[in-house]
Motif scaffolding. Structure first.
Motif, short mmCIF file in Angstrom:
data_model
loop_
_atom_site.label_atom_id
_atom_site.label_comp_id
_atom_site.label_asym_id
_atom_site.label_seq_id
_atom_site.Cartn_x
_atom_site.Cartn_y
_atom_site.Cartn_z
N ASP A 29 0.51 -0.90 0.21
CA ASP A 29 -0.09 0.32 -0.08
C ASP A 29 0.77 1.24 -0.22
O ASP A 29 2.32 1.29 0.33
CB ASP A 29 -1.08 0.30 1.64
N ASP A 30 0.09 2.16 0.05
CA ASP A 30 1.13 3.73 0.13
C ASP A 30 1.96 3.60 0.57
O ASP A 30 3.38 4.07 0.77
CB ASP A 30 -0.05 4.83 0.14
N ARG A 31 1.21 2.99 2.33
CA ARG A 31 3.06 3.27 3.37
C ARG A 31 4.26 2.79 2.90
O ARG A 31 5.47 3.13 3.28
CB ARG A 31 2.55 3.68 4.66
N VAL A 52 -2.22 0.78 -3.39
CA VAL A 52 -1.65 1.84 -3.99
C VAL A 52 -2.26 2.90 -4.86
O VAL A 52 -3.60 2.37 -5.50
CB VAL A 52 -0.39 1.13 -4.85
N THR A 53 -2.34 4.18 -3.79
CA THR A 53 -3.23 5.36 -4.33
C THR A 53 -2.07 6.45 -5.62
O THR A 53 -0.79 6.34 -5.09
CB THR A 53 -4.48 5.97 -3.24
N ALA A 55 -1.23 9.05 -3.73
CA ALA A 55 -0.98 9.44 -2.83
C ALA A 55 0.64 8.76 -2.49
O ALA A 55 1.20 9.45 -2.35
CB ALA A 55 -1.50 9.67 -1.58
N GLY A 56 0.28 7.48 -2.86
CA GLY A 56 1.31 6.58 -2.28
C GLY A 56 2.64 6.58 -3.80
O GLY A 56 3.58 6.79 -3.18
N HIS A 59 6.51 8.53 -3.39
CA HIS A 59 7.80 8.42 -3.02
C HIS A 59 8.30 7.64 -4.01
O HIS A 59 9.70 7.41 -3.26
CB HIS A 59 7.03 7.39 -2.32
#
Length: 66
Positions: A29-31, A52-53, A55-56, A59
């Motif tokens: 996921d994003d984190r 995953v969006t 926002a991710g 990175h």
């Protein structure tokens, strides 16, 4: 990937030691994407079917070959 969602061990690879990562349909996921911001050799990344969006994906901005 083998079913784990922990990408932190990838940071231990040599800078160009990771060419591709197939993480489709995994628990990534994003984190978890913050662990991929380092290896500049990464050229292939399959995140289809993950949580995953956009926002991710922030990175991954430093990965110029991706």
């Amino acid at each position: 990937m083998d079913g784990t969602d922990d990408l932190s061990p990838l940071r231990a690879l040599a800078l160009d030691g990771l060419f591709g990562l197939h993480a489709a349909a995994s628990a990534v996921d994003d984190r978890q994407l913050r662990h991929l911001g380092g290896p500049p050799g990464l050229q292939i990344l399959d995140l289809s079917g993950t949580q995953v969006t956009a926002a991710g994906l922030v990175h991954l901005q430093s990965l110029k070959r991706l």
